[in-house]
Design a protein around this motif. Sequence first.
Motif, PDB file in Angstrom:
ATOM      1  N   VAL A 126      73.362  56.973 -49.819  1.00  0.00           N
ATOM      2  CA  VAL A 126      74.312  56.147 -50.572  1.00  0.00           C
ATOM      3  C   VAL A 126      74.411  56.572 -52.031  1.00  0.00           C
ATOM      4  N   GLY A 127      73.665  57.622 -52.417  1.00  0.00           N
ATOM      5  CA  GLY A 127      73.797  58.143 -53.772  1.00  0.00           C
ATOM      6  C   GLY A 127      72.761  57.671 -54.761  1.00  0.00           C
ATOM      7  N   LEU A 128      71.720  56.966 -54.307  1.00  0.00           N
ATOM      8  CA  LEU A 128      70.671  56.494 -55.209  1.00  0.00           C
ATOM      9  C   LEU A 128      69.559  57.529 -55.322  1.00  0.00           C
ATOM     10  N   ASP A 129      68.839  57.479 -56.429  1.00  0.00           N
ATOM     11  CA  ASP A 129      67.729  58.390 -56.666  1.00  0.00           C
ATOM     12  C   ASP A 129      66.445  57.755 -56.132  1.00  0.00           C
ATOM     13  N   PRO A 130      65.853  58.288 -55.060  1.00  0.00           N
ATOM     14  CA  PRO A 130      64.662  57.663 -54.471  1.00  0.00           C
ATOM     15  C   PRO A 130      63.428  57.741 -55.361  1.00  0.00           C
ATOM     16  N   GLN A 131      63.479  58.551 -56.412  1.00  0.00           N
ATOM     17  CA  GLN A 131      62.318  58.699 -57.304  1.00  0.00           C
ATOM     18  C   GLN A 131      62.211  57.584 -58.334  1.00  0.00           C
ATOM     19  N   VAL A 132      63.315  56.897 -58.614  1.00  0.00           N
ATOM     20  CA  VAL A 132      63.346  55.938 -59.724  1.00  0.00           C
ATOM     21  C   VAL A 132      63.412  54.521 -59.178  1.00  0.00           C
ATOM     22  N   GLY A 133      62.270  53.833 -59.199  1.00  0.00           N
ATOM     23  CA  GLY A 133      62.173  52.515 -58.614  1.00  0.00           C
ATOM     24  C   GLY A 133      62.166  51.400 -59.640  1.00  0.00           C
ATOM     25  N   PHE A 134      62.058  50.195 -59.127  1.00  0.00           N
ATOM     26  CA  PHE A 134      62.039  48.984 -59.945  1.00  0.00           C
ATOM     27  C   PHE A 134      60.673  48.301 -59.872  1.00  0.00           C
ATOM     28  N   LEU A 135      60.160  48.119 -58.662  1.00  0.00           N
ATOM     29  CA  LEU A 135      58.856  47.497 -58.471  1.00  0.00           C
ATOM     30  C   LEU A 135      57.730  48.499 -58.714  1.00  0.00           C
ATOM     31  N   HIS A 136      57.811  49.660 -58.094  1.00  0.00           N
ATOM     32  CA  HIS A 136      56.783  50.686 -58.262  1.00  0.00           C
ATOM     33  C   HIS A 136      57.037  51.478 -59.545  1.00  0.00           C
ATOM     34  N   ARG A 137      56.000  51.668 -60.305  1.00  0.00           N
ATOM     35  CA  ARG A 137      56.118  52.415 -61.557  1.00  0.00           C
ATOM     36  C   ARG A 137      56.479  53.871 -61.286  1.00  0.00           C
ATOM     37  N   LEU A 138      57.133  54.484 -62.263  1.00  0.00           N
ATOM     38  CA  LEU A 138      57.525  55.884 -62.119  1.00  0.00           C
ATOM     39  C   LEU A 138      56.290  56.772 -62.206  1.00  0.00           C
ATOM     40  N   ARG A 139      56.242  57.739 -61.315  1.00  0.00           N
ATOM     41  CA  ARG A 139      55.140  58.692 -61.303  1.00  0.00           C
ATOM     42  C   ARG A 139      55.679  60.000 -60.742  1.00  0.00           C
ATOM     43  N   PRO A 140      55.401  61.138 -61.394  1.00  0.00           N
ATOM     44  CA  PRO A 140      55.917  62.417 -60.898  1.00  0.00           C
ATOM     45  C   PRO A 140      55.566  62.636 -59.436  1.00  0.00           C
ATOM     46  N   GLY A 141      56.589  62.966 -58.650  1.00  0.00           N
ATOM     47  CA  GLY A 141      56.385  63.270 -57.237  1.00  0.00           C
ATOM     48  C   GLY A 141      56.362  62.069 -56.322  1.00  0.00           C
ATOM     49  N   ARG A 142      56.411  60.853 -56.872  1.00  0.00           N
ATOM     50  CA  ARG A 142      56.364  59.664 -56.017  1.00  0.00           C
ATOM     51  C   ARG A 142      57.762  59.097 -55.830  1.00  0.00           C
ATOM     52  N   PRO A 143      58.189  58.852 -54.588  1.00  0.00           N
ATOM     53  CA  PRO A 143      59.522  58.273 -54.349  1.00  0.00           C
ATOM     54  C   PRO A 143      59.495  56.759 -54.569  1.00  0.00           C
ATOM     55  N   SER A 144      59.475  56.349 -55.825  1.00  0.00           N
ATOM     56  CA  SER A 144      59.223  54.947 -56.168  1.00  0.00           C
ATOM     57  C   SER A 144      60.253  53.997 -55.562  1.00  0.00           C
ATOM     58  N   LEU A 145      61.539  54.358 -55.575  1.00  0.00           N
ATOM     59  CA  LEU A 145      62.549  53.458 -55.017  1.00  0.00           C
ATOM     60  C   LEU A 145      62.421  53.379 -53.492  1.00  0.00           C
ATOM     61  N   ALA A 146      62.072  54.490 -52.843  1.00  0.00           N
ATOM     62  CA  ALA A 146      61.841  54.449 -51.396  1.00  0.00           C
ATOM     63  C   ALA A 146      60.674  53.523 -51.071  1.00  0.00           C
ATOM     64  N   LEU A 147      59.642  53.516 -51.910  1.00  0.00           N
ATOM     65  CA  LEU A 147      58.512  52.617 -51.714  1.00  0.00           C
ATOM     66  C   LEU A 147      58.912  51.171 -51.978  1.00  0.00           C
ATOM     67  N   ASP A 148      59.828  50.966 -52.927  1.00  0.00           N
ATOM     68  CA  ASP A 148      60.361  49.612 -53.157  1.00  0.00           C
ATOM     69  C   ASP A 148      61.041  49.088 -51.890  1.00  0.00           C
ATOM     70  N   LEU A 149      61.934  49.897 -51.351  1.00  0.00           N
ATOM     71  CA  LEU A 149      62.683  49.503 -50.159  1.00  0.00           C
ATOM     72  C   LEU A 149      61.749  49.335 -48.961  1.00  0.00           C
ATOM     73  N   LEU A 150      60.714  50.151 -48.923  1.00  0.00           N
ATOM     74  CA  LEU A 150      59.747  50.089 -47.829  1.00  0.00           C
ATOM     75  C   LEU A 150      59.070  48.726 -47.730  1.00  0.00           C
ATOM     76  N   GLU A 151      58.887  48.050 -48.878  1.00  0.00           N
ATOM     77  CA  GLU A 151      58.074  46.829 -48.895  1.00  0.00           C
ATOM     78  C   GLU A 151      58.573  45.774 -47.915  1.00  0.00           C
ATOM     79  N   GLU A 152      59.884  45.573 -47.836  1.00  0.00           N
ATOM     80  CA  GLU A 152      60.390  44.520 -46.959  1.00  0.00           C
ATOM     81  C   GLU A 152      60.330  44.912 -45.486  1.00  0.00           C
ATOM     82  N   PHE A 153      60.173  46.223 -45.212  1.00  0.00           N
ATOM     83  CA  PHE A 153      60.121  46.690 -43.832  1.00  0.00           C
ATOM     84  C   PHE A 153      58.705  46.898 -43.302  1.00  0.00           C
ATOM     85  N   ARG A 154      57.721  47.019 -44.188  1.00  0.00           N
ATOM     86  CA  ARG A 154      56.341  47.237 -43.731  1.00  0.00           C
ATOM     87  C   ARG A 154      55.918  46.212 -42.675  1.00  0.00           C
TER      88      ARG A 154
END
Length: 344
Positions: A225-253
């Motif tokens: 959908v055009g979003l950057d999976p590296q730049v999240g809201f809940l998970h802090r930014l860290r080189p190499g970590r897909p922070s936004l993907a981890l954000d989205l993951l939370e509701e599906f875990r």
Amino acid sequence: MRRHRNTIYVTTDGALLRKDGANVVMQVEGQEGGRVPAHMLDGIVCLGRVTVSYHLIGYCADNGITITYLSSSGRFLARVEGPVSGNVLLRKEQYRRTDDLEQCPIVVQGFLAGKIHNQRAVLRRSRRDHGDKMTTESTAALDDAENTLNRLLKRLPYEQDNERLRGMEGEAGRTYFKIFDHFIRREGLRFSGRTRRPPMDEVNALISFLYTILTHDCRSALEAVGLDPQVGFLHRLRPGRPSLALDLLEEFRPVLADRLALTLINRGQIETKDFTVLDNGAVIMSDETRKTILTAYQERKDAELRHPFLGEKTTVGLLPALQAQLLARHLRGDIDGYPPFLWK
């Protein structure tokens, strides 16, 4: 509604993947082991020693099919993808919102509402399925946990500070995993607490593996959908970590990984004998166990349900894509907040 395309998981050590016309073909020791039409795929996941031909890599890059490499134990190694075709204005707004002290918590609230609600749903489902067989101690533990999750859900809409929201997320996780062992109804496999890198028991190895492949699906959905999976809201930014993907993951875990893990254990499809304990205490699973898990995961993705916000019938496999679209709509200003997926 977007069409549900599949991800193939290649677990055969020494396999070669190549392109043959419009098909992806797997070869093992020179013999064809299977083929699948390429247009049906949105991802290829290679576990262990798997080779992908140059021509197939090029085709996948041109057609939006991601190739992900995992170790034999399920640890992420690398990812190959083509040019990103996302809307630069959407990404610019995404970056702006992550730094906005007023707007960022609104998105975080949505992710946490989905996570905590779905954790509570797993708890309630387990009580409904097995409550008559639970001990008084288990019932009391589940009561205390549900009360805590209820309290966090009621407090969530009034909390506007990201750090305190992260603290709530941590409390919900500790509460949930403290009672996770009560959900396991078979002898043998037990859960004494969450351990990672490496997992120190069979249940942790199982859910960590499921989290890894679910993260792949969330990352692909965000990129689509055009979003950057590296730049999240809940998970802090860290080189190499897909922070936004981890954000989205939370509701599906809870609903796509934890529930599947519990089903596999409680039905006896996964047992202690399917794992090996290494000298350092780390636990790994056998090749056949990974195949069992991946087959069950794909079957789960094919199940149908009605999306609670959109009111449309969809497959479980499309949920990450639909939630990514809703997040993009919120960031564009089309809807006021991010509506998480709430499992019933």
